[in-house]
Write a protein that holds these residues in place. Structure first.
Motif, PDB file in Angstrom:
ATOM      1  N   GLY A  34     -80.628  51.560 -73.317  1.00 34.42           N
ATOM      2  CA  GLY A  34     -81.979  51.275 -73.773  1.00 34.42           C
ATOM      3  C   GLY A  34     -82.629  50.059 -73.154  1.00 34.42           C
ATOM      4  O   GLY A  34     -83.756  49.711 -73.493  1.00 34.42           O
ATOM      5  N   LYS A  37     -82.989  50.926 -67.772  1.00 33.05           N
ATOM      6  CA  LYS A  37     -82.442  51.338 -66.479  1.00 33.05           C
ATOM      7  C   LYS A  37     -83.203  52.539 -65.918  1.00 33.05           C
ATOM      8  O   LYS A  37     -83.597  52.541 -64.756  1.00 33.05           O
ATOM      9  N   THR A  38     -83.383  53.544 -66.768  1.00 33.50           N
ATOM     10  CA  THR A  38     -84.061  54.747 -66.268  1.00 33.50           C
ATOM     11  C   THR A  38     -85.503  54.430 -65.907  1.00 33.50           C
ATOM     12  O   THR A  38     -86.013  54.896 -64.880  1.00 33.50           O
ATOM     13  N   ALA A  39     -86.148  53.613 -66.724  1.00 37.56           N
ATOM     14  CA  ALA A  39     -87.526  53.217 -66.414  1.00 37.56           C
ATOM     15  C   ALA A  39     -87.578  52.455 -65.093  1.00 37.56           C
ATOM     16  O   ALA A  39     -88.510  52.623 -64.294  1.00 37.56           O
TER      17      ALA A  39
END
Ligand SMILES: Nc1nc2c(ncn2[C@@H]2O[C@H](COP(=O)(O)OP(=O)(O)O)[C@@H](O)[C@H]2O)c(=O)[nH]1
Ligand SMILES: [Mg+2]
Lengths: 226, 223, 289
Positions: A34, A37-39
């Motif tokens: 959360g 990382k993906t963002a």
């Protein structure tokens, strides 16, 4: 005829244990679940995709959510994004037994052609999970201000040894009462000269220094010094 | 007992096994594995069917049978495309680790002939030979893997007490040894009589479960 | 217990009947099908010896149909049954059986053997659709089914194995199914179940309490490649998958059901789906020989 193993790229050298020849710069992105990382991966793809050929490997914990998010966001063509299942042990897959991730990187290169940059996102783990040097060339550790402003002070391998520390969600600092100056001072003390950047990737802020850092790494690699 | 065998059979040998449950994830989700007793029965079923077949393939490869012919025999004994893909993927991952551990022209040749991966037991057998191990060693490592993989996965899937899981594996020990010996004997017969002499025991629910598992939208384990 | 005694009595009668042939088998059937030159199929060889009888049955041209008759209904301990079917290039044959084959315990301790060999030449068509094999309590049967198929041929093979007659514990049943296509072995599978089979056969990786196991082997049937791989959900009584084999245009359907009655409908449905006219028919499926 059913073919389990069509030999599409017989020329590739996947079996060498250590890579070899020209290959993409592999950048690991680790950090707690959360933290963004993906963002960050999505933002980096948008920032760099017109300059270099990028592939992404996600290590989701239970779902393909990260890969699916990136697919939905259409940050890259679908054949440039792949997911690795980690058998409930995300840190094992990026550190102790990296074989599935190595396969995934090679499969990407097989599907999408030669790549310049592969971003590998870890499954999101505790602060001790770091990428094996056999898997990535450099690693970025992503934490956020909402996770507590004492994380840099506490240290741990991700915070102290990552090549770049990203402190994300600075837009929330006020709301969660995080002291950004203190985080910066603690990080500098822990990291002995390694860089730290503050971002708010979901607000479109701060990705440029991260992208610039990767560009610099790519240039170094191209010059043969990576 | 050689140290090379301990290394080859070690769950921490970096060959990708940690992400696979050997069918246990499906069996847990479908309520067929619920505790140590049902885990033991699951392991037993796997051991005497696909475990025996894999162990015989591995032993035959270590004994010097043609790895590519064995690869075809493994295909014929693996009707599920999902399980064939899993076996080849694990074979490729094992080959990578084995080439680092025991560099040998035989492993290089196998990699060149099957760039998408040979079946895992075949790679294991060739690796065992490269490591100076015997066909029985290869059969043991393979038969043990047939039970250790679901047992390890079940600890994570059911939060099963790890001591219970270890006890299950210990109690299965004599059966694992017996299967390994039977596999080695079959492998020797196959060397003289042809590969049809290899066992072909199957476990229908493992095949059906593997196909279903691959169709799940989300899962913890690759297989 | 009374069931077992009844079975043994049947065995006595059969053994007393003295049906063992010179070659040492208790029963043998041989069938050869070839095109008759007029668009139909002729059966130049159609023999049953000992416990096996064969009968040509009516069917719509251009195929021929044969029924294996009643006498094969009881392989007892020590019996050896053998069926050879050869379908020549372009011939079309359907083989069924008049009744289920019930394996019973015999006086001899040795297992019974039942071996079937199917040979299909190029463009041959064979539907092998016998009734189930039932492993009665105390029986011990080893079956081998070997199909050798040439390129372009169409094979539809159904096998149904039932563990025990209603409510009785199953005897031992070992069944090996081998398929070669163009000389290459592309399938080799053995199912062992019942008392005395390897431990775990009825456990969560084996049959898990199911008492009927079915296989449908489809070779050269274009439609089979279009079947969904997962045929049932976990909630269904029948568990089944359709798995395309490696290196040949062949699909194996594997199904487990609580009993024989629940097994058959799924196999029939799947077979119909696989044989439904496909949008791009292959020559092997064309009707005219
Ligand atoms: N407020 C704020 N939210 C963010 C920021 N970056 C990411 N998020 C949100 O944080 C959540 C987790 O982000 P994600 O990238 O999935 O985290 P990961 O688990 O580390 O991959 C998502 O809801 C994001 O939208 C940020 O800079 N500011
Ligand atoms: Mg993520």
């Amino acid at each position: 005829m059913h073919q389990d193993h069509p030999e599409v790229f017989p020329q590739r050298h996947t079996m060498s244990a250590s890579g070899g020849g020209r290959r993409a710069l592999r950048v690991g992105l680790g950090g707690p679940v959360g933290s963004g990382k993906t963002a960050t991966v999505a933002a980096l793809c948008r920032a760099l995709r017109d300059e270099v050929a990028i592939g992404v490997v996600t290590n989701d914990i239970y779902t393909r959510e990260d890969a699916d998010f990136l697919l939905r966001q259409a940050v890259l063509a679908p054949e440039r994004i792949t997911a690795v299942e980690t058998g409930a042990c995300p840190h094992t897959a990026i550190r102790d037994d990296i074989s599935a991730n190595l396969e995934a990187v090679e499969d990407l290169e097989e599907q999408a052609g030669p790549l310049d940059l592969v971003l590998l996102e870890s499954g999101g783990d505790n602060l001790t999970a770091t990428f094996s040097k056999g898997l990535v060339d450099v690693q970025i550790f992503v934490i956020d201000v909402a996770g507590g402003d004492d994380i840099p002070r506490k240290g741990g391998p991700g915070v102290t040894t990552s090549d770049l520390l990203v402190v994300n969600k600075v837009d929330l600092a006020e709301h969660v009462g995080a002291d950004l100056d203190r985080m910066a001072t603690d990080a500098a003390a822990q990291r002995g000269g390694l860089p730290t950047v503050f971002t708010s990737v979901a607000r479109g802020q701060g990705i440029e220094p991260v992208a610039a850092w990767i560009r610099e790494r790519l240039a170094r690699k191209a010059a043969g010094a990576a | 007992m050689s140290a090379a065998l301990l290394l080859l059979a070690d769950g921490r040998f970096p060959a990708g096994g940690h992400a696979h449950s050997g069918g246990a994830e499906t069996a847990v989700a479908e309520g067929r594995i619920t505790d140590a007793a049902t885990l033991a029965e699951f392991c037993r079923g796997r051991l005497h069917t696909t475990g025996l077949v894999a162990a015989a393939l591995a032993a035959a490869a270590t004994a010097g049978a043609d790895p590519l012919a064995l690869d075809g025999a493994a295909d014929a004994r693996t009707p599920s495309p999902v399980l064939r893909a899993v076996s080849r993927r694990l074979g490729r991952q094992l080959l990578r680790a084995a080439r680092a551990a025991w560099p040998s022209p035989a492993l290089d040749r196998l990699g060149a002939a099957r760039p998408r991966g040979a079946h895992q037991p075949v790679v294991l057998g060739v690796a065992a030979r490269a490591a100076g191990l015997t066909p029985l060693d290869a059969a043991r490592a393979t038969a043990y893997e047939a039970v250790s993989s679901p047992a390890t996965a079940t600890v994570r899937l059911l939060a099963l007490d790890p001591f219970e899981s270890a006890a299950v594996l210990a109690r299965l020990g004599p059966e694992v040894d017996a299967v390994a010996e039977a596999a080695e004997a079959a492998a020797r017969r196959a060397l003289s009589e042809g590969l049809d002499a290899l066992p072909a025991a199957s476990a229908p629910l493992l095949d059906i479960g593997a196909e279903r598992h691959a169709a799940w939208p989300t899962r913890l384990f690759t297989s | 217990m009374s069931g077992e005694r009844g079975a043994a009595a049947t065995g006595d009668e059969r053994t007393a009947g003295g049906v063992r042939t010179a070659s040492g088998v208790t029963g043998a059937a041989r069938i050869r099908a070839v095109p008759d030159g007029r668009g139909g199929t002729a059966l130049p060889l159609l023999t049953g010896e000992g416990a096996l009888a064969v009968r040509r049955t009516r069917t719509a041209p251009p195929g021929a149909a044969v029924t294996l008759v009643g006498a094969m209904s009881a392989p007892l301990g020590g019996d050896r049954l053998r069926v050879d079917v050869e379908v020549g290039a372009g011939a079309r044959l359907t083989v069924g059986s008049a009744a289920a084959t019930v394996a019973l315990p015999g006086r001899e301790r040795r297992p019974a053997a039942y071996d079937v060999r199917l040979t299909l030449a190029e463009d041959a068509v064979l539907h092998w659709l016998p009734e189930p094999v039932i492993a009665a309590a105390g029986s011990d049967l080893r079956m081998t089914m070997r199909a050798e198929v040439a390129p372009g041929a169409l094979l539809v093979l159904r096998e149904e194995l039932v563990l025990g007659r209603h409510g009785e514990p199953p005897g031992r049943l070992v069944s090996r199914l081998t398929l070669t296509v163009d000389g290459r072995t592309v399938l080799d599978q053995e199912l062992a179940a019942g008392r005395g089979a390897a431990p775990g056969w009825d456990g969560p990786a084996g049959l898990a309490g199911h008492r009927a196991a079915g296989q449908l082997l489809l070779v050269g049937a274009e439609g089979a490649t279009l079947l969904p791989r997962v045929l049932t959900t976990r909630a269904d009584a029948v568990q089944a998958a359709a798995t395309p084999l490696a290196g040949a245009p062949a699909t194996l359907v594997t199904a487990l059901a609580p009993d024989a009655r629940e097994l058959r409908p799924l196999l029939i449905r799947t077979l119909h789906a696989a044989l439904a006219p496909s949008p791009h028919p292959r020559p092997a499926l064309a009707t005219a020989p």
